[in-house]
Design a protein around this motif. Structure first.
Motif, PDB file in Angstrom:
ATOM      1  N   VAL A  69       3.020 -34.924 -18.634  1.00 52.61           N
ATOM      2  CA  VAL A  69       4.159 -34.070 -18.990  1.00 52.61           C
ATOM      3  C   VAL A  69       4.558 -33.134 -17.855  1.00 52.61           C
ATOM      4  N   ILE A  70       3.653 -32.904 -16.900  1.00 53.73           N
ATOM      5  CA  ILE A  70       4.028 -32.095 -15.730  1.00 53.73           C
ATOM      6  C   ILE A  70       5.165 -32.808 -14.989  1.00 53.73           C
ATOM      7  N   GLY A  71       5.064 -34.142 -14.933  1.00 52.69           N
ATOM      8  CA  GLY A  71       6.115 -34.913 -14.260  1.00 52.69           C
ATOM      9  C   GLY A  71       7.462 -34.749 -14.943  1.00 52.69           C
ATOM     10  N   ALA A  72       7.467 -34.795 -16.284  1.00 55.52           N
ATOM     11  CA  ALA A  72       8.727 -34.616 -17.013  1.00 55.52           C
ATOM     12  C   ALA A  72       9.282 -33.219 -16.727  1.00 55.52           C
ATOM     13  N   ALA A  73       8.406 -32.215 -16.708  1.00 54.02           N
ATOM     14  CA  ALA A  73       8.848 -30.839 -16.434  1.00 54.02           C
ATOM     15  C   ALA A  73       9.399 -30.718 -15.021  1.00 54.02           C
ATOM     16  N   MET A  74       8.756 -31.386 -14.055  1.00 57.11           N
ATOM     17  CA  MET A  74       9.229 -31.331 -12.668  1.00 57.11           C
ATOM     18  C   MET A  74      10.613 -31.960 -12.536  1.00 57.11           C
ATOM     19  N   ALA A  75      10.811 -33.073 -13.229  1.00 53.00           N
ATOM     20  CA  ALA A  75      12.123 -33.738 -13.179  1.00 53.00           C
ATOM     21  C   ALA A  75      13.201 -32.804 -13.710  1.00 53.00           C
ATOM     22  N   CYS A  76      12.900 -32.108 -14.801  1.00 55.09           N
ATOM     23  CA  CYS A  76      13.884 -31.192 -15.405  1.00 55.09           C
ATOM     24  C   CYS A  76      14.142 -30.001 -14.480  1.00 55.09           C
ATOM     25  N   TYR A  77      13.081 -29.462 -13.906  1.00 53.54           N
ATOM     26  CA  TYR A  77      13.220 -28.322 -12.990  1.00 53.54           C
ATOM     27  C   TYR A  77      14.105 -28.696 -11.800  1.00 53.54           C
ATOM     28  N   HIS A  78      13.827 -29.840 -11.204  1.00 48.77           N
ATOM     29  CA  HIS A  78      14.612 -30.238 -10.027  1.00 48.77           C
ATOM     30  C   HIS A  78      16.068 -30.497 -10.390  1.00 48.77           C
ATOM     31  N   GLU A  79      16.274 -31.083 -11.560  1.00 48.08           N
ATOM     32  CA  GLU A  79      17.662 -31.326 -11.975  1.00 48.08           C
ATOM     33  C   GLU A  79      18.387 -29.996 -12.183  1.00 48.08           C
ATOM     34  N   ALA A  80      17.733 -29.046 -12.850  1.00 48.98           N
ATOM     35  CA  ALA A  80      18.360 -27.749 -13.124  1.00 48.98           C
ATOM     36  C   ALA A  80      18.625 -26.984 -11.826  1.00 48.98           C
ATOM     37  N   LEU A  81      17.662 -27.021 -10.901  1.00 48.85           N
ATOM     38  CA  LEU A  81      17.825 -26.303  -9.625  1.00 48.85           C
ATOM     39  C   LEU A  81      18.987 -26.881  -8.825  1.00 48.85           C
ATOM     40  N   THR A  82      19.038 -28.198  -8.724  1.00 50.21           N
ATOM     41  CA  THR A  82      20.111 -28.860  -7.974  1.00 50.21           C
ATOM     42  C   THR A  82      21.472 -28.524  -8.585  1.00 50.21           C
ATOM     43  N   TYR A  83      21.524 -28.597  -9.908  1.00 49.11           N
ATOM     44  CA  TYR A  83      22.786 -28.331 -10.609  1.00 49.11           C
ATOM     45  C   TYR A  83      23.217 -26.879 -10.400  1.00 49.11           C
ATOM     46  N   ALA A  84      22.244 -25.955 -10.523  1.00 52.16           N
ATOM     47  CA  ALA A  84      22.572 -24.526 -10.447  1.00 52.16           C
ATOM     48  C   ALA A  84      23.122 -24.161  -9.071  1.00 52.16           C
ATOM     49  N   LYS A  85      22.707 -24.883  -8.041  1.00 53.93           N
ATOM     50  CA  LYS A  85      23.173 -24.552  -6.683  1.00 53.93           C
ATOM     51  C   LYS A  85      24.587 -25.076  -6.424  1.00 53.93           C
ATOM     52  N   THR A  86      25.014 -26.052  -7.230  1.00 50.26           N
ATOM     53  CA  THR A  86      26.329 -26.655  -6.972  1.00 50.26           C
ATOM     54  C   THR A  86      27.368 -26.327  -8.044  1.00 50.26           C
ATOM     55  N   ARG A  87      26.961 -25.894  -9.201  1.00 50.46           N
ATOM     56  CA  ARG A  87      27.899 -25.586 -10.278  1.00 50.46           C
ATOM     57  C   ARG A  87      28.498 -24.182 -10.059  1.00 50.46           C
ATOM     58  N   ILE A  88      29.817 -24.124  -9.900  1.00 47.90           N
ATOM     59  CA  ILE A  88      30.476 -22.858  -9.594  1.00 47.90           C
ATOM     60  C   ILE A  88      31.096 -22.277 -10.870  1.00 47.90           C
ATOM     61  N   GLN A  89      30.759 -21.035 -11.202  1.00 46.41           N
ATOM     62  CA  GLN A  89      31.423 -20.280 -12.261  1.00 46.41           C
ATOM     63  C   GLN A  89      31.626 -18.855 -11.752  1.00 46.41           C
TER      64      GLN A  89
END
Ligand SMILES: Cc1cc2nc3c(=O)[nH]c(=O)nc-3n(C[C@H](O)[C@H](O)[C@H](O)COP(=O)(O)OP(=O)(O)OC[C@H]3O[C@@H](n4cnc5c(N)ncnc54)[C@H](O)[C@@H]3O)c2cc1C
Length: 334
Positions: A200-220
């Motif tokens: 489950v650490i792997g599933a958490a890492m996948a989610c973390y990386h997706e959220a981090l990548t998204y947060a750096k590119t999503r403009i509001q």
């Protein structure tokens, strides 16, 4: 997976397995579940719930027959413990085995069995003269069927099935001779739960990386959402919890390699790591906004998968009771 040596990887090389240590095995589970919990579940069932009981409770003939074929992927296995009316309480199982000459006759049903309808061999737990024993039921045995269970919202990459035994006749040689009592299937669950604590650490890492990548590119509000303090707080929470999960799993793996690991420690790690992975998947889904509910992104798939992982191999609350019983000396199951 077989070509990479991932199936039953922590079992000995003399049976065709990779013979890696338990930390390396855990890292394999982490990377598989970074992809999908269903993929890791396949490997966990094959290695920890099918190959391990054959290794631990089987005869040398059974080990030589099955372990190399299960390690190289030629054969697929499943593990039948849960029944329609007995999940958290497997000791209440109603499936029975009765000796009949050179055969055993099995009657009963298992439910929620991973790999069930694609398996060549099922490790089935049944009561023989009132004692839980393990049996190998091969595909095609008379009186045995394995209908697939459909319409899951979770673990969709994994096959889940019923196992039905109606006067199912198997050779007497298919009894796992060293299996004795409920402790035998429970010791298999300890092996599988160990892999889950890593996976489950792997599933958490996948989610973390997706959220981090998204947060750096999503403009509001003319800024990346990663620039807002509340968003940074979520990312810091995720990173902190992932690091703690890794340290817990690493220490558990070292204890397992030293043969000092206790099943209550495995309960602690399974309970904590699945809970935190689910929290992280939910936070990541939240940070992705509306996009997070689509299959274009993976966090919600991991989140739905982790609902199963929270339930199977002992629910979150059952592990609370296991640990609670250990620290107080007072079992609170009933
Ligand atoms: C996708 C999937 C794959 C699975 N694969 C396998 C497999 O390969 N082989 C296998 O044998 N099983 C498998 N399972 C079954 C799984 O292990 C069981 O679902 C699990 O043990 C829980 O049992 P249950 O679903 O009957 O829930 P129940 O035991 O009915 O529990 C329902 C709720 O009651 C709570 N509860 C139960 N008893 C207590 C108590 N004493 N105190 C407080 N709360 C309690 C539980 O925590 C839970 O919240 C799988 C399940 C799923 C969903």
């Amino acid at each position: 997976m077989a070509e990479l040596g991932l199936l039953g990887a922590n079992l000995p090389e003399k049976y065709g397995c990779a013979g890696v240590n338990n930390v390396a095995y855990g890292l394999m589970m982490q990377e598989l579940e970074r992809g999908d919990s269903g993929i890791r579940s396949f490997a966990s069932v094959q290695g920890a719930l099918v190959m391990y009981p054959i290794y631990a409770f089987g005869s040398e003939t059974q080990r030589r027959k099955w372990l190399p074929a299960l390690a190289n992927g030629e054969k697929i296995g499943c593990f039948g413990l849960t029944e329609p009316d007995h999940g958290s309480d497997p000791g209440g199982m109603e499936t029975t085995a009765v000796k009949d000459g050179n055969n055993y006759i099995l009657n009963g049903a298992k439910m929620w069995i991973t790999n069930g309808s694609v398996a060549d061999v099922a490790v089935v737990w049944a009561k023989l003269d009132g004692v839980v024993r393990g049996f190998l039921v091969e595909k095609g045995a008379s009186g045995f069927s394995a209908p697939e269970m459909m319409n899951k919202h979770s673990l969709r990459a994994s096959v889940t099935s019923e196992l039905v035994f109606q006067d199912c006749r198997i050779p007497a040689d298919n009894l796992l001779p060293e299996s004795k009592g409920l402790a035998s299937p429970l010791s298999c669950l300890t092996q599988a739960r160990y892999g889950i604590a890593w996976g489950v650490i792997g599933a958490a890492m996948a989610c973390y990386h997706e959220a981090l990548t998204y947060a750096k590119t999503r403009i509001q509000f003319n800024k990346p959402i990663a620039s807002f303090q509340l968003v940074q707080q979520k990312l810091v929470y995720m990173l902190t919890e992932i690091t703690k999960m890794q340290l817990l799993a690493l220490q558990l793996g070292r204890l397992k390699d030293q043969k000092k690991m206790k099943f209550t420690q495995v309960s602690l790690a399974k309970r904590n790591n699945v809970y935190q992975a689910l929290e992280i998947a939910r936070l990541a889904r939240d940070m992705l906004g509306a996009n997070g509910i689509t299959s274009e992104y993976q966090s919600m798939r991991h989140m739905c998968n982790l609902e199963t992982v929270k339930t199977y191999e002992g629910t979150h609350d059952i592990h609370t009771l296991i640990i609670g019983g250990d620290v107080t000396g007072i079992p609170a199951f009933s």
